[in-house]
Design an enzyme around this catalytic site. Structure first.
Site, PDB file in Angstrom:
ATOM      1  N   LEU A   1       0.862  -1.183   0.000  1.00  0.00           N
ATOM      2  CA  LEU A   1       0.000   0.000   0.000  1.00  0.00           C
ATOM      3  C   LEU A   1       0.904   1.242   0.000  1.00  0.00           C
ATOM      4  O   LEU A   1       1.061   1.899   1.022  1.00  0.00           O
ATOM      5  CB  LEU A   1      -0.872  -0.034   1.261  1.00  0.00           C
ATOM      6  CG  LEU A   1      -2.067   0.880   1.414  1.00  0.00           C
ATOM      7  CD1 LEU A   1      -3.206   0.438   0.516  1.00  0.00           C
ATOM      8  CD2 LEU A   1      -2.549   0.871   2.863  1.00  0.00           C
ATOM      9  N   PRO A   2       1.531   1.542  -1.138  1.00  0.00           N
ATOM     10  CA  PRO A   2       2.447   2.688  -1.147  1.00  0.00           C
ATOM     11  C   PRO A   2       1.696   4.007  -0.912  1.00  0.00           C
ATOM     12  O   PRO A   2       0.667   4.245  -1.534  1.00  0.00           O
ATOM     13  CB  PRO A   2       3.045   2.665  -2.563  1.00  0.00           C
ATOM     14  CG  PRO A   2       2.745   1.307  -3.100  1.00  0.00           C
ATOM     15  CD  PRO A   2       1.470   0.884  -2.446  1.00  0.00           C
ATOM     16  N   HIS A   3       2.214   4.821  -0.003  1.00  0.00           N
ATOM     17  CA  HIS A   3       1.599   6.118   0.271  1.00  0.00           C
ATOM     18  C   HIS A   3       2.585   6.997   1.017  1.00  0.00           C
ATOM     19  O   HIS A   3       3.491   6.504   1.678  1.00  0.00           O
ATOM     20  CB  HIS A   3       0.329   5.952   1.108  1.00  0.00           C
ATOM     21  CG  HIS A   3       0.560   5.288   2.447  1.00  0.00           C
ATOM     22  ND1 HIS A   3       0.771   3.934   2.552  1.00  0.00           N
ATOM     23  CD2 HIS A   3       0.637   5.778   3.698  1.00  0.00           C
ATOM     24  CE1 HIS A   3       0.960   3.621   3.827  1.00  0.00           C
ATOM     25  NE2 HIS A   3       0.890   4.733   4.555  1.00  0.00           N
ATOM     26  N   ALA A   4       2.398   8.297   0.886  1.00  0.00           N
ATOM     27  CA  ALA A   4       3.182   9.248   1.674  1.00  0.00           C
ATOM     28  C   ALA A   4       2.179  10.236   2.264  1.00  0.00           C
ATOM     29  O   ALA A   4       0.962  10.057   2.125  1.00  0.00           O
ATOM     30  CB  ALA A   4       4.216   9.948   0.805  1.00  0.00           C
TER      31      ALA A   4
ATOM     32  N   THR B   1      -1.144   2.957   6.628  1.00  0.00           N
ATOM     33  CA  THR B   1      -0.923   1.665   7.273  1.00  0.00           C
ATOM     34  C   THR B   1      -1.360   1.657   8.733  1.00  0.00           C
ATOM     35  O   THR B   1      -1.991   0.710   9.189  1.00  0.00           O
ATOM     36  CB  THR B   1       0.573   1.296   7.184  1.00  0.00           C
ATOM     37  OG1 THR B   1       1.026   1.568   5.865  1.00  0.00           O
ATOM     38  CG2 THR B   1       0.793  -0.163   7.481  1.00  0.00           C
TER      39      THR B   1
END
Lengths: 144, 92
Positions: free
Chosen positions: A62-65, B16
């Site tokens: 779940l790539p996120h920034a 997450t």
């Protein structure tokens, strides 16, 4: 789920490494004007600094920034790679990249709830990983 | 020590950690555990006293254990894993 559009779902053969996989996975959002070009590099640098926190389950990342790291409008992109990609210091190789672009800390929560529910069902995860085309892949995410 | 506050954390404190917070809450309901405060944040907020139990991805477990009792998850969306690790932490 109104945060996922069909044009932001793609199936690709492979990536050179995890960084290349993240760049490729973010590309639909960059092309659509949802994130700035720096967003993908911010994700990569976060992972380098803080570990592979984006790998949330076997085969799934779940790539996120953060919003201030280059998000323009909230949106999700889904990329499925035919070949699995290894992450450093992680036992789980990844095939499914669900990229989150959240313009604020609340806007994407609804989408996360849907994604989480979806991924808790192992049969659906298997179907997603075996999707043969973008149409089929997209349907698994929006039909819930 | 009694667990009254759980802090879920990841690198960004946005995606997450929120995912884990949702699943911790769900697991607590399934286990019949009440009156526990659950929050999510970034790794920067992980320090002794910030919570009675820290929950994170398996690769950040070493960081969390420096701050106190902690659980590291291999699969953050797996309810069976979450429930069994919470059970152990609560001594059930």
């Amino acid at each position: 789920m109104d945060l996922l559009k069909k044009e932001n779902v793609q199936i690709l053969n492979r990536a050179e490494d995890w960084k290349d996989a993240i760049r490729k996975s973010v590309m639909p959002l960059e092309n659509g004007g949802y994130v700035e070009p720096r967003y993908k590099e911010e994700i990569i640098s976060n992972v380098e600094k803080m570990g592979s926190y984006i790998v949330i389950a076997p085969y799934i990342a779940l790539p996120h920034a953060r919003p201030e790291q280059g998000v323009i409008k909230s949106q999700i992109a889904v990329t499925l790679f035919k070949d699995a990609i290894e992450f450093e210091n992680k036992d789980n190789p990844v095939r499914l990249f669900i990229v989150l672009a959240a313009a604020d800390n609340n806007r994407h929560l609804e989408a996360l709830v849907v994604i989480s529910e979806l991924l808790q069902d192992e049969r659906i995860v298997q179907k997603i990983l075996n999707a043969e085309n973008e149409e089929e892949l997209y349907e698994y995410f929006v039909s819930e | 020590m009694e667990i009254k506050k759980i802090l879920c954390f990841c690198g960004s404190g946005l995606g997450t950690s929120f995912l884990m917070e949702m699943n911790v809450k769900k697991a607590l309901v399934n286990l019949g555990i009440n009156d526990v405060e659950v929050e999510h944040s970034t790794i920067d907020d992980v320090m002794p006293g910030a919570a009675d139990l820290f929950v994170c991805g398996a690769d950040l477990l070493a960081n969390a254990e420096k701050a106190g009792k902690a659980i590291g998850l291999n699969n953050m969306v797996s309810m069976p894993e979450m429930e069994s690790k919470l059970k152990e932490a609560f001594g059930l």
